[in-house]
Design an enzyme around this catalytic site. Structure first.
Site, PDB file in Angstrom:
ATOM      1  N   ASN A 116      13.916  -0.188  -2.431  1.00 10.20           N
ATOM      2  CA  ASN A 116      12.896  -0.942  -1.703  1.00 10.20           C
ATOM      3  C   ASN A 116      11.963  -1.684  -2.646  1.00 10.20           C
ATOM      4  O   ASN A 116      11.542  -2.819  -2.361  1.00 10.20           O
ATOM      5  CB  ASN A 116      12.074   0.005  -0.823  1.00 10.20           C
ATOM      6  CG  ASN A 116      12.881   0.654   0.278  1.00 10.20           C
ATOM      7  OD1 ASN A 116      13.903   0.131   0.712  1.00 10.20           O
ATOM      8  ND2 ASN A 116      12.411   1.801   0.752  1.00 10.20           N
ATOM      9  N   ARG A 121      10.101  14.607  -2.551  1.00  7.05           N
ATOM     10  CA  ARG A 121      10.806  15.058  -1.347  1.00  7.05           C
ATOM     11  C   ARG A 121      11.015  16.566  -1.494  1.00  7.05           C
ATOM     12  O   ARG A 121      12.040  17.013  -2.020  1.00  7.05           O
ATOM     13  CB  ARG A 121      12.149  14.337  -1.192  1.00  7.05           C
ATOM     14  CG  ARG A 121      12.048  12.824  -1.171  1.00  7.05           C
ATOM     15  CD  ARG A 121      11.162  12.325  -0.058  1.00  7.05           C
ATOM     16  NE  ARG A 121      11.194  10.868   0.068  1.00  7.05           N
ATOM     17  CZ  ARG A 121      10.312  10.177   0.770  1.00  7.05           C
ATOM     18  NH1 ARG A 121       9.310  10.803   1.378  1.00  7.05           N
ATOM     19  NH2 ARG A 121      10.398   8.864   0.858  1.00  7.05           N
ATOM     20  N   GLY A 170      -6.676   3.389   2.722  1.00  7.24           N
ATOM     21  CA  GLY A 170      -6.542   2.370   1.700  1.00  7.24           C
ATOM     22  C   GLY A 170      -5.971   2.857   0.380  1.00  7.24           C
ATOM     23  O   GLY A 170      -5.172   3.800   0.336  1.00  7.24           O
ATOM     24  N   GLY A 222       8.761   2.584   3.733  1.00  4.79           N
ATOM     25  CA  GLY A 222       8.732   1.552   2.698  1.00  4.79           C
ATOM     26  C   GLY A 222       7.356   1.037   2.345  1.00  4.79           C
ATOM     27  O   GLY A 222       7.232   0.188   1.447  1.00  4.79           O
ATOM     28  N   ALA A 223       6.298   1.545   2.990  1.00  3.42           N
ATOM     29  CA  ALA A 223       4.957   1.024   2.701  1.00  3.42           C
ATOM     30  C   ALA A 223       4.529   1.339   1.266  1.00  3.42           C
ATOM     31  O   ALA A 223       4.018   0.474   0.546  1.00  3.42           O
ATOM     32  CB  ALA A 223       3.948   1.592   3.691  1.00  3.42           C
ATOM     33  N   GLY A 224       4.739   2.586   0.839  1.00  2.00           N
ATOM     34  CA  GLY A 224       4.378   2.941  -0.531  1.00  2.00           C
ATOM     35  C   GLY A 224       5.202   2.195  -1.562  1.00  2.00           C
ATOM     36  O   GLY A 224       4.698   1.825  -2.630  1.00  2.00           O
ATOM     37  N   ASP A 225       6.479   1.966  -1.253  1.00  2.00           N
ATOM     38  CA  ASP A 225       7.331   1.197  -2.160  1.00  2.00           C
ATOM     39  C   ASP A 225       6.843  -0.246  -2.268  1.00  2.00           C
ATOM     40  O   ASP A 225       6.879  -0.854  -3.349  1.00  2.00           O
ATOM     41  CB  ASP A 225       8.775   1.211  -1.662  1.00  2.00           C
ATOM     42  CG  ASP A 225       9.300   2.625  -1.453  1.00  2.00           C
ATOM     43  OD1 ASP A 225       8.919   3.518  -2.230  1.00  2.00           O
ATOM     44  OD2 ASP A 225      10.087   2.827  -0.505  1.00  2.00           O
TER      45      ASP A 225
END
Length: 329
Positions: free
Chosen positions: A46, A171, A234, A259-262
């Site tokens: 990602n 994980r 944030g 995928g937000a952190g990626d």
């Protein structure tokens, strides 16, 4: 050139609730079976796609299956402008990750990793001379024998002055020995220039030490900067030069957070590359205003990813126009 190293897999993402019990699409006994959408994914994958879409020169370093999923993974990299000449291939199947998405869009995963192609990654030797940054993270740093090969790449590239960026993206279900995993993480820190992780990861890796305090402890072991993602609260950064900067999340609709952190990780590297700041010395010299701008850009990119299902990071042009929630009626 930014090289992103790590696994490519397929997320199986639930699409919608299934029909009533005992109808087609339900399991024996009436348990609903929601439709599953296969989605190219994996943390490093990602990050590479997001960097390509933002316009950064990027190469992906991994081992990808020759099965149909593997072909789709490579096609998506090519469509994003990611170079794949460093990708190794294997006849083993692609790793699968079954996502479970809660009411707030947060995802948990069940992984199917036995005998899959990506965990057999082999050390390719020194990376190309034009490599300015190396990004690693997630399953690739846990699953052997590939994990040791990726670690060898990390140590070698850091020793020759490449900026290394690490997102452990823990994980726990795949960690057999948590204490050994934490010790290994600590051993990476002297070879890491930029550490990015979530508050949940920070708590797990530090045995529940508050994330801000853990970040300061890790700075003493090597990184020039530690960026924490805080979900709806944030982003923040703490630096080895003593700075601490926070920015709020960008409000908006949330389909899920896959995928937000990626995307944050990729946006940080992209912005640093744009400003020719891909070095430890440059990170140490950034001021409060610089970090505010970089973190706001990353928060904006993550908001776009959260607004649509699966790991679907934004293209550069999407960040040049107002987001739907930016517009005033």
């Amino acid at each position: 050139m930014i090289v992103v190293a790590g696994e490519a897999l397929v997320d199986l993402v639930p699409q919608r609730p299934a029909g009533p019990p005992d109808r087609p699409g339900t399991a024996p006994g009436g348990t609903p079976l929601p439709p599953l959408q296969p989605w190219p994914g994996g943390g490093p994958y990602n990050v590479a796609v997001a960097l390509g879409r933002l316009g950064s020169p990027v190469s992906f370093l991994s081992r990808v299956s020759r099965d149909p999923f593997g072909r789709v993974l490579l096609d998506r990299l090519a469509a994003a402008g990611v170079r794949t000449h460093l990708v190794q291939r294997g006849d083993e199947p692609t790793t699968l990750a079954l996502a479970s998405v809660d009411a707030h869009g947060s995802a948990d995963y069940t992984f199917y990793v036995q005998g899959t192609a990506d965990r057999l990654f082999g050390d390719p030797g020194p990376l190309p001379d034009d490599t300015r940054a190396l990004s690693l993270g997630t399953l690739s740093l846990v699953l052997e024998p590939g994990a040791s090969a990726y670690e060898a790449v990390l140590r070698r590239e850091a020793a020759r002055g490449v900026l290394t960026a690490l997102d452990p993206n823990v994980r726990p279900a795949l960690v057999d020995d948590p204490d050994a995993c934490r010790r290994r993480f600590t051993g990476w820190l002297p070879h890491t220039g930029l550490l990015k992780l979530s508050e949940d990861d920070a708590r797990w890796l530090s045995r529940d030490v508050p994330a801000d305090r853990a970040a300061r402890q890790w700075l003493d072991r090597g990184p020039a900067a530690v960026v924490l993602t805080r979900g709806p609260r944030g982003l923040s950064v703490a630096t080895s030069s003593g700075r601490s900067v926070d920015v709020p999340a960008i409000p908006g609709p949330v389909a899920d957070t896959i995928g937000a952190g990626d995307t944050v990780h990729a946006a940080l590297l992209h912005r640093l590359a744009e400003e020719s700041l891909l070095s430890r010395t440059a990170l140490e010299g950034l001021g409060t205003g610089d970090w505010q701008e970089i973190l706001r850009f990353a928060a904006r990119a993550a908001a776009v990813t959260c607004s649509r299902p699966g790991a679907d990071p934004p293209r550069a042009e999407e960040l040049d126009r107002p987001l739907p929630h930016d517009e005033t009626p």
